[in-house]
Design a protein around this motif. Structure first.
Motif, PDB file in Angstrom:
ATOM      1  N   LYS A 116       0.825  -1.215   0.000  1.00  0.00           N
ATOM      2  CA  LYS A 116       0.000   0.000   0.000  1.00  0.00           C
ATOM      3  C   LYS A 116       0.852   1.255   0.000  1.00  0.00           C
ATOM      4  O   LYS A 116       0.577   2.225   0.715  1.00  0.00           O
ATOM      5  CB  LYS A 116      -0.940   0.024   1.211  1.00  0.00           C
ATOM      6  N   LYS A 117       1.893   1.275  -0.773  1.00  0.00           N
ATOM      7  CA  LYS A 117       2.785   2.436  -0.841  1.00  0.00           C
ATOM      8  C   LYS A 117       3.142   2.736  -2.289  1.00  0.00           C
ATOM      9  O   LYS A 117       2.911   1.919  -3.175  1.00  0.00           O
ATOM     10  CB  LYS A 117       4.050   2.183  -0.027  1.00  0.00           C
ATOM     11  N   THR A 118       3.706   3.925  -2.485  1.00  0.00           N
ATOM     12  CA  THR A 118       4.184   4.274  -3.814  1.00  0.00           C
ATOM     13  C   THR A 118       5.511   3.583  -4.090  1.00  0.00           C
ATOM     14  O   THR A 118       6.397   3.544  -3.237  1.00  0.00           O
ATOM     15  CB  THR A 118       4.403   5.793  -3.917  1.00  0.00           C
ATOM     16  N   THR A 119       5.623   3.005  -5.260  1.00  0.00           N
ATOM     17  CA  THR A 119       6.930   2.551  -5.750  1.00  0.00           C
ATOM     18  C   THR A 119       7.039   2.974  -7.208  1.00  0.00           C
ATOM     19  O   THR A 119       6.030   3.261  -7.861  1.00  0.00           O
ATOM     20  CB  THR A 119       7.092   1.024  -5.663  1.00  0.00           C
ATOM     21  N   ALA A 120       8.263   2.999  -7.710  1.00  0.00           N
ATOM     22  CA  ALA A 120       8.457   3.444  -9.085  1.00  0.00           C
ATOM     23  C   ALA A 120       9.732   2.842  -9.651  1.00  0.00           C
ATOM     24  O   ALA A 120      10.587   2.349  -8.915  1.00  0.00           O
ATOM     25  CB  ALA A 120       8.539   4.969  -9.137  1.00  0.00           C
ATOM     26  N   VAL A 121       9.830   2.918 -10.952  1.00  0.00           N
ATOM     27  CA  VAL A 121      11.032   2.432 -11.646  1.00  0.00           C
ATOM     28  C   VAL A 121      11.473   3.476 -12.653  1.00  0.00           C
ATOM     29  O   VAL A 121      10.653   3.971 -13.438  1.00  0.00           O
ATOM     30  CB  VAL A 121      10.750   1.093 -12.370  1.00  0.00           C
ATOM     31  N   ARG A 122      12.758   3.838 -12.579  1.00  0.00           N
ATOM     32  CA  ARG A 122      13.360   4.717 -13.589  1.00  0.00           C
ATOM     33  C   ARG A 122      14.680   4.069 -14.003  1.00  0.00           C
ATOM     34  O   ARG A 122      15.726   4.313 -13.409  1.00  0.00           O
ATOM     35  CB  ARG A 122      13.553   6.119 -13.017  1.00  0.00           C
ATOM     36  N   LEU A 123      14.615   3.207 -15.007  1.00  0.00           N
ATOM     37  CA  LEU A 123      15.779   2.469 -15.493  1.00  0.00           C
ATOM     38  C   LEU A 123      16.284   3.082 -16.790  1.00  0.00           C
ATOM     39  O   LEU A 123      15.508   3.576 -17.600  1.00  0.00           O
ATOM     40  CB  LEU A 123      15.409   1.013 -15.769  1.00  0.00           C
ATOM     41  N   ILE A 124      17.599   2.983 -16.980  1.00  0.00           N
ATOM     42  CA  ILE A 124      18.210   3.475 -18.214  1.00  0.00           C
ATOM     43  C   ILE A 124      18.994   2.343 -18.869  1.00  0.00           C
ATOM     44  O   ILE A 124      20.110   2.027 -18.421  1.00  0.00           O
ATOM     45  CB  ILE A 124      19.158   4.658 -17.926  1.00  0.00           C
ATOM     46  N   PRO A 125      18.406   1.668 -19.857  1.00  0.00           N
ATOM     47  CA  PRO A 125      19.189   0.671 -20.596  1.00  0.00           C
ATOM     48  C   PRO A 125      20.168   1.403 -21.518  1.00  0.00           C
ATOM     49  O   PRO A 125      19.796   1.846 -22.599  1.00  0.00           O
ATOM     50  CB  PRO A 125      18.119  -0.108 -21.378  1.00  0.00           C
ATOM     51  N   ALA A 126      21.402   1.560 -21.039  1.00  0.00           N
ATOM     52  CA  ALA A 126      22.373   2.448 -21.700  1.00  0.00           C
ATOM     53  C   ALA A 126      22.798   1.872 -23.046  1.00  0.00           C
ATOM     54  O   ALA A 126      23.442   0.813 -23.084  1.00  0.00           O
ATOM     55  CB  ALA A 126      23.575   2.638 -20.796  1.00  0.00           C
ATOM     56  N   PRO A 127      22.469   2.536 -24.140  1.00  0.00           N
ATOM     57  CA  PRO A 127      22.740   1.970 -25.468  1.00  0.00           C
ATOM     58  C   PRO A 127      24.226   1.686 -25.679  1.00  0.00           C
ATOM     59  O   PRO A 127      25.085   2.538 -25.440  1.00  0.00           O
ATOM     60  CB  PRO A 127      22.258   3.082 -26.417  1.00  0.00           C
ATOM     61  N   GLY A 128      24.534   0.457 -26.091  1.00  0.00           N
ATOM     62  CA  GLY A 128      25.903   0.084 -26.422  1.00  0.00           C
ATOM     63  C   GLY A 128      26.811  -0.118 -25.226  1.00  0.00           C
ATOM     64  O   GLY A 128      28.014  -0.327 -25.399  1.00  0.00           O
ATOM     65  N   LYS A 129      26.283  -0.083 -24.021  1.00  0.00           N
ATOM     66  CA  LYS A 129      27.151  -0.167 -22.841  1.00  0.00           C
ATOM     67  C   LYS A 129      26.901  -1.460 -22.067  1.00  0.00           C
ATOM     68  O   LYS A 129      25.817  -2.024 -22.100  1.00  0.00           O
ATOM     69  CB  LYS A 129      26.939   1.042 -21.941  1.00  0.00           C
ATOM     70  N   GLN A 130      27.964  -1.894 -21.378  1.00  0.00           N
ATOM     71  CA  GLN A 130      27.921  -3.124 -20.609  1.00  0.00           C
ATOM     72  C   GLN A 130      28.275  -2.851 -19.158  1.00  0.00           C
ATOM     73  O   GLN A 130      28.671  -1.733 -18.809  1.00  0.00           O
ATOM     74  CB  GLN A 130      28.896  -4.151 -21.207  1.00  0.00           C
ATOM     75  N   VAL A 131      28.155  -3.886 -18.325  1.00  0.00           N
ATOM     76  CA  VAL A 131      28.472  -3.748 -16.902  1.00  0.00           C
ATOM     77  C   VAL A 131      29.901  -3.215 -16.738  1.00  0.00           C
ATOM     78  O   VAL A 131      30.837  -3.702 -17.378  1.00  0.00           O
ATOM     79  CB  VAL A 131      28.329  -5.110 -16.183  1.00  0.00           C
ATOM     80  N   GLY A 132      30.044  -2.196 -15.895  1.00  0.00           N
ATOM     81  CA  GLY A 132      31.355  -1.594 -15.668  1.00  0.00           C
ATOM     82  C   GLY A 132      31.544  -0.297 -16.430  1.00  0.00           C
ATOM     83  O   GLY A 132      32.379   0.534 -16.060  1.00  0.00           O
ATOM     84  N   ASP A 133      30.776  -0.115 -17.530  1.00  0.00           N
ATOM     85  CA  ASP A 133      30.816   1.171 -18.238  1.00  0.00           C
ATOM     86  C   ASP A 133      30.044   2.213 -17.420  1.00  0.00           C
ATOM     87  O   ASP A 133      29.379   1.886 -16.428  1.00  0.00           O
ATOM     88  CB  ASP A 133      30.171   1.038 -19.627  1.00  0.00           C
ATOM     89  N   TYR A 134      30.090   3.461 -17.877  1.00  0.00           N
ATOM     90  CA  TYR A 134      29.384   4.543 -17.169  1.00  0.00           C
ATOM     91  C   TYR A 134      28.476   5.306 -18.129  1.00  0.00           C
ATOM     92  O   TYR A 134      28.761   5.409 -19.318  1.00  0.00           O
ATOM     93  CB  TYR A 134      30.393   5.527 -16.553  1.00  0.00           C
ATOM     94  N   VAL A 135      27.382   5.844 -17.569  1.00  0.00           N
ATOM     95  CA  VAL A 135      26.602   6.848 -18.297  1.00  0.00           C
ATOM     96  C   VAL A 135      26.855   8.189 -17.614  1.00  0.00           C
ATOM     97  O   VAL A 135      27.031   8.250 -16.399  1.00  0.00           O
ATOM     98  CB  VAL A 135      25.092   6.532 -18.292  1.00  0.00           C
TER      99      VAL A 135
END
Length: 452
Positions: free
Chosen positions: A395-414
């Motif tokens: 009974k609470k607010t939750t949300a999702v703001r995900l960024i599937p970073a184009p061309g990037k993999q784990v360890g890279d940065y946006v």
């Protein structure tokens, strides 16, 4: 009566502990702008927003000078555009997004929220038009923010909308590839969305709100951090009291600025949002507060308990300082906007799964998290479904703001710059939920008794 010590304390909070008013957000109803003609609808929206918000930025700057308190953002939220545009004879809602962008630029605000739809129980024709237009709308405007509410405790989870939002997020990232998928930083998927939230990207002016109102969001992680550090050996009861007293002082400042802004603009005062809102600046981090409580690193066992104490104490202290508390009112735990969270991810202490557990006890949800660009739309949809389930059941607010970073993999940065910050790309569970997501339909609302 305010004592000289209290004045000096506030000055120290502002100068040394990053205390500020994070945002004053003017909510504007656009329900009277409805028109079957697209050109007339756009003109009515532009005229009303620029008329009512014409003095928002100048008044904010006046208050900064008069009280010596920084007001970081001046923003606007409007009636969900899916409602306003429903009767318009057009397939091209993007034109309305561009009108909002132009109006926001004309009055000098950095964001305008409300390119939104509420589809927790199902879609109307206008809802579908708006959701399908989100990728182009966010990639072709600078200031427009969008949100979609896909679930509530009373209606359940619209899994068709969840699946659609997985695809919309992927497409939004693709269309903003050159800026690391920044369009997704302006798009939030909600469960139990509040109608008076002053914080972007999820702000909109709800249908139960008045013609025009002014909502305030305070900040204060640095102030709370300093208070916790001064009590390194206190037991938890004492620590909670210290945080409550601090939150009271921070909220009282927000109430003062909100009421003054309301008076000078001639619009009703709405709410103070008590959320602790971090920034990428050193010393302005929610993760640092948790570590100051005694955790070696944010994400370690005990982090969820520490966050629960922090969130509850902030609400209790803040509620004493204001008659009208609303919005989200909790601790934000975005990754890219919190230097301590970024450090915890880099150290391997904080994962998406631990962040999900933390969202059970705080606002707002999985926020500003970069994931590999090749993450399937079904996986993003499933993460949204998991987070919506937490909100629906609790009974609470939750949300999702995900960024599937184009061309990037784990360890890279946006890299987004400013308050949006930078974020390491985090690993996502590679096992597929595609068959689960493809079922469609609606997950039923939970029973309200038998709450174990």
């Amino acid at each position: 009566m305010i004592s000289p010590e209290e004045i000096l304390e506030t000055i120290r909070m502002v100068e040394m502990e990053n205390l500020d008013i994070r945002t004053i957000t003017m909510g504007i109803s656009l329900r009277d702008c409805v028109d079957a003609s697209l050109s007339k609808l756009k003109q009515k929206i532009y005229d009303k927003v620029t008329r009512l918000a014409a003095r928002l930025v100048p008044v904010g700057e006046e208050l900064e000078r008069d009280y010596g308190i920084p007001i970081i953002n001046k923003r606007i939220s409007v009636t969900p555009i899916s409602l306003v545009a429903e009767g318009c004879e057009t397939e091209d809602y993007v034109e309305i997004a561009r009108t909002l962008d132009q109006a926001a630029a004309a009055v000098g605000v950095n964001f305008i929220g409300g390119y939104s739809a509420l589809v927790h129980k199902g879609f109307t024709t206008g809802d579908i038009k708006l959701i399908e237009s989100i990728p182009v709308a966010l990639s072709s405007t600078e200031r427009v923010c969008s949100s979609v509410n896909v679930a509530t405790t009373k209606a359940g989870i619209n899994m068709d909308a969840v699946a659609m939002m997985g695809r919309v997020i992927k497409e939004t990232a693709r269309l903003t590839t050159e800026q690391d998928g920044i369009g997704c930083a302006k798009l939030v998927v909600f469960c139990n969305v509040p109608e008076d939230n002053p914080f972007m990207a999820g702000a909109f002016h709800g249908v139960g709100e008045p013609e025009c109102t002014l909502n305030v969001g305070v900040s204060g992680p640095g102030v709370v951090l300093n208070a916790v550090r001064k009590n390194p050996n206190s037991d938890f009861g004492t620590l909670a009291t210290v945080i409550k007293h601090t939150a009271f002082k921070v909220t009282r400042m927000g109430e003062l600025i909100g009421r003054q802004a309301s008076k000078r603009l001639g619009v009703p005062f709405g709410i103070v949002d008590l959320s602790l809102a971090p920034t990428p600046a050193i010393g302005d981090s929610v993760a640092d507060i948790l570590e100051a409580m005694g955790l070696d690193k944010c994400g370690a066992p005990g982090t969820t308990a520490a966050l629960a104490l922090l969130n509850d104490a902030v609400k209790k202290g803040g509620a004493m300082a204001s008659s009208y508390v609303g919005g989200l009112s909790g601790a934000f735990i975005p990754v890219s906007e919190d230097a301590g969270m970024i450090s915890a991810v880099e150290a391997g202490a904080l994962t998406i799964e631990k962040l999900e557990a933390m969202t059970c006890v705080c606002s707002v949800g999985l926020d500003m998290i970069a994931v590999p660009g090749d993450t399937p739309a079904e996986t993003i949809a499933a993460i949204i479904a998991d987070e919506a389930a937490i909100g629906m059941i609790n009974k609470k607010t939750t949300a999702v703001r995900l960024i599937p970073a184009p061309g990037k993999q784990v360890g890279d940065y946006v890299e987004f710059g400013g308050l949006l910050g930078r974020a390491p790309v985090m690993a996502v569970n590679a096992f597929s939920p595609a068959k689960f997501i493809s079922r469609g339909g609606r997950i039923p609302a939970p029973i309200q008794a038998l709450t174990n």
